[in-house]
Design a protein around this motif. Structure first.
Motif, mmCIF file in Angstrom:
data_model
loop_
_atom_site.group_PDB
_atom_site.id
_atom_site.type_symbol
_atom_site.label_atom_id
_atom_site.label_comp_id
_atom_site.label_asym_id
_atom_site.label_seq_id
_atom_site.Cartn_x
_atom_site.Cartn_y
_atom_site.Cartn_z
ATOM 1 N N VAL A 216 -9.645 3.307 2.734
ATOM 2 C CA VAL A 216 -8.257 3.630 3.062
ATOM 3 C C VAL A 216 -7.352 3.043 1.987
ATOM 4 N N ASP A 217 -6.565 3.885 1.359
ATOM 5 C CA ASP A 217 -5.560 3.485 0.358
ATOM 6 C C ASP A 217 -6.044 3.566 -1.082
ATOM 7 N N SER A 218 -7.169 4.201 -1.329
ATOM 8 C CA SER A 218 -7.608 4.366 -2.702
ATOM 9 C C SER A 218 -8.591 5.531 -2.772
ATOM 10 N N VAL A 219 -8.908 5.947 -3.995
ATOM 11 C CA VAL A 219 -9.852 7.044 -4.195
ATOM 12 C C VAL A 219 -11.071 6.522 -4.950
ATOM 13 N N VAL A 220 -12.239 6.739 -4.352
ATOM 14 C CA VAL A 220 -13.507 6.395 -4.989
ATOM 15 C C VAL A 220 -14.340 7.670 -5.048
ATOM 16 N N ASP A 221 -14.657 8.102 -6.247
ATOM 17 C CA ASP A 221 -15.344 9.378 -6.449
ATOM 18 C C ASP A 221 -16.858 9.185 -6.408
ATOM 19 N N GLN A 222 -17.378 9.118 -5.199
ATOM 20 C CA GLN A 222 -18.826 9.035 -4.973
ATOM 21 C C GLN A 222 -19.184 10.032 -3.880
ATOM 22 N N PRO A 223 -20.386 10.610 -3.920
ATOM 23 C CA PRO A 223 -20.734 11.667 -2.970
ATOM 24 C C PRO A 223 -20.774 11.233 -1.509
ATOM 25 N N ASN A 224 -20.896 9.929 -1.250
ATOM 26 C CA ASN A 224 -20.964 9.443 0.128
ATOM 27 C C ASN A 224 -19.706 8.675 0.537
ATOM 28 N N VAL A 225 -18.593 8.927 -0.172
ATOM 29 C CA VAL A 225 -17.345 8.209 0.121
ATOM 30 C C VAL A 225 -16.241 9.181 0.526
ATOM 31 N N GLN A 226 -15.588 8.838 1.619
ATOM 32 C CA GLN A 226 -14.375 9.522 2.068
ATOM 33 C C GLN A 226 -13.187 8.650 1.658
ATOM 34 N N SER A 227 -12.278 9.211 0.883
ATOM 35 C CA SER A 227 -11.104 8.467 0.419
ATOM 36 C C SER A 227 -9.865 8.973 1.146
ATOM 37 N N ILE A 228 -9.150 8.069 1.786
ATOM 38 C CA ILE A 228 -7.944 8.450 2.528
ATOM 39 C C ILE A 228 -6.744 7.768 1.890
ATOM 40 N N VAL A 229 -5.815 8.582 1.434
ATOM 41 C CA VAL A 229 -4.588 8.053 0.833
ATOM 42 C C VAL A 229 -3.383 8.650 1.555
ATOM 43 N N PHE A 230 -2.244 8.023 1.379
ATOM 44 C CA PHE A 230 -1.034 8.396 2.105
ATOM 45 C C PHE A 230 0.099 8.719 1.132
ATOM 46 N N SER A 231 1.020 9.531 1.599
ATOM 47 C CA SER A 231 2.222 9.841 0.813
ATOM 48 C C SER A 231 3.323 8.839 1.166
ATOM 49 N N GLU A 232 3.078 7.583 0.812
ATOM 50 C CA GLU A 232 4.027 6.519 1.169
ATOM 51 C C GLU A 232 5.402 6.759 0.571
ATOM 52 N N HIS A 233 5.453 7.415 -0.595
ATOM 53 C CA HIS A 233 6.742 7.659 -1.247
ATOM 54 C C HIS A 233 7.615 8.579 -0.402
ATOM 55 N N GLU A 234 6.986 9.512 0.335
ATOM 56 C CA GLU A 234 7.758 10.426 1.180
ATOM 57 C C GLU A 234 8.367 9.697 2.377
ATOM 58 N N GLY A 235 7.557 8.897 3.058
ATOM 59 C CA GLY A 235 8.092 8.128 4.187
ATOM 60 C C GLY A 235 9.126 7.116 3.741
ATOM 61 N N SER A 236 8.901 6.511 2.574
ATOM 62 C CA SER A 236 9.836 5.507 2.057
ATOM 63 C C SER A 236 11.168 6.151 1.667
ATOM 64 N N TYR A 237 11.134 7.390 1.208
ATOM 65 C CA TYR A 237 12.365 8.127 0.898
ATOM 66 C C TYR A 237 13.229 8.248 2.155
ATOM 67 N N LEU A 238 12.602 8.585 3.276
ATOM 68 C CA LEU A 238 13.365 8.768 4.517
ATOM 69 C C LEU A 238 13.975 7.461 5.009
ATOM 70 N N VAL A 239 13.210 6.360 4.959
ATOM 71 C CA VAL A 239 13.795 5.085 5.413
ATOM 72 C C VAL A 239 14.832 4.595 4.401
ATOM 73 N N GLY A 240 14.678 4.993 3.128
ATOM 74 C CA GLY A 240 15.705 4.676 2.133
ATOM 75 C C GLY A 240 17.019 5.366 2.455
ATOM 76 N N MET A 241 16.950 6.620 2.913
ATOM 77 C CA MET A 241 18.157 7.314 3.345
ATOM 78 C C MET A 241 18.823 6.575 4.499
ATOM 79 N N LEU A 242 18.023 6.138 5.458
ATOM 80 C CA LEU A 242 18.575 5.411 6.609
ATOM 81 C C LEU A 242 19.230 4.105 6.154
ATOM 82 N N ALA A 243 18.570 3.424 5.197
ATOM 83 C CA ALA A 243 19.157 2.180 4.664
ATOM 84 C C ALA A 243 20.494 2.459 4.003
ATOM 85 N N GLY A 244 20.543 3.504 3.197
ATOM 86 C CA GLY A 244 21.786 3.855 2.503
ATOM 87 C C GLY A 244 22.909 4.182 3.460
ATOM 88 N N MET A 245 22.585 4.891 4.535
ATOM 89 C CA MET A 245 23.615 5.264 5.510
ATOM 90 C C MET A 245 24.042 4.089 6.377
#
Length: 331
Positions: A110-139
């Motif tokens: 979770v949180d990184s990419v490892v390119d191996q045939p037996n690995v599942q890599s899960i990453v998040f679009s943290e920049h998108e969620g952070s953009y929304l809370v940044g808008m709330l902070a600004g307002m």
């Protein structure tokens, strides 16, 4: 074939299939502690939800030092855990080395990419969620200055910061955003005292909303913000409850769902390796509104953020990902 041979054959088949079915998933909790009220705790919550809903069981280990990463990963695989779920980008290089030695074991990082045939890599679009809370902070800001406290100074945390700044500036380009990182070693994830000190320094520079993306260190950020009478923004887990009326919102990152889904897909024989990106559209990231902060989010704020959310999902707004270029177009 004698009746006895038939019986033994059937028994062996049952035993074999039972052995496959009985493989338990494993979870390696990263540095900072299981109950960091943030990233690790979200993962633990997902694992516990899986236990409660399925009646299954899993193996768990909690890292105490950097030196334990490889040994812990190998030991979990050798105990028969499948899949082995590891948390955090800091495990990537270790998993690159370990995964090929256990080709029959599936791993999830979770949180990184490892390119191996037996690995599942899960990453998040943290920049998108952070953009929304940044808008709330600004307002929500009255002073025209807001701030960010990161944990360890790594590209992933700068991804949070850059998304946040973009959201703030979308509200008003003139708002100043103060940014500080807690440190350059893993101890930066678990230093609430330092988090509090950084927050007080930012407040002295005029910040009246602070966003913490710092693991356990963020607990000190949120506490200081509450003590000093400014707003804070939580991260990873929904932290609104920690200081009701003081935490403006939390940028929720569904690490719990990532762990739950890894466990459940393996139990159902549907585990898939490769890269999965959990974004706004899949609700992998979101901003949290509940009974603890709903009075702080006006209808105008909600409408603006929901509109931006839909535009991000549709592609009309493109939030820059720091990790794509190792740079941020706005500061």
């Amino acid at each position: 074939m004698t009746l006895m041979h038939k019986f033994l054959g059937a028994a062996a088949t049952v035993a074999l299939s039972a052995g496959v079915a009985m493989a338990e998933p494993g979870l390696i909790i990263d540095l900072g502690g299981k109950f960091d009220k943030s990233f690790n705790e979200s993962a633990y919550t997902g694992a516990q939800r899986w236990v409660e809903e399925t009646g299954g069981d899993y193996m768990e280990t909690e890292l105490q030092s950097e030196a334990q990463r490889e040994q812990t990963m190998r030991r979990m695989a050798e105990r028969g855990a499948n899949p082995v779920v590891v948390l955090g980008f800091a495990n990537a290089s270790t998993l690159e080395k370990v995964a090929p030695d256990y080709p029959e074991t599936n791993f999830t990082i979770v949180d990184s990419v490892v390119d191996q045939p037996n690995v599942q890599s899960i990453v998040f679009s943290e920049h998108e969620g952070s953009y929304l809370v940044g808008m709330l902070a600004g307002m929500a800001s009255d002073t025209g200055t807001v701030s960010f406290v990161g944990g360890m100074d790594v590209p992933l945390i700068r991804k949070f910061a850059c998304g946040y700044v973009q959201g703030v500036k979308a509200v008003d380009p003139e708002i100043e955003v103060i940014q500080n990182m807690t440190g350059t070693t893993p101890s930066a994830w678990n230093d609430p005292v330092k988090g509090g000190e950084l927050t007080r320094a930012q407040i002295s520079q005029g910040s009246d909303v602070v966003y913490a993306a710092a693991g356990g260190t963020g607990v000190g950020v949120l506490q200081t913000a509450a003590d000093e009478g400014i707003y804070s923004i939580g991260v990873d887990s929904n932290q609104n409850y920690l200081h009701p009326g003081s935490v403006l919102t939390s940028m929720v990152k569904r690490v719990d769902n990532a762990v739950y889904d890894a466990f459940q897909s393996a139990a159902e024989g549907k585990f898939e390796t490769g890269v999965q990106v959990l974004d706004l559209e899949s609700e992998g990231v979101a901003y949290a509104v509940d009974e603890h902060n709903e009075a702080l989010i006006t209808d105008e704020m909600s409408a603006a953020v929901e509109e931006a959310k839909q535009k991000i999902i549709s592609g009309e707004i493109e939030v820059h990902d720091y990790t794509a270029t190792d740079s941020c177009p706005v500061e």
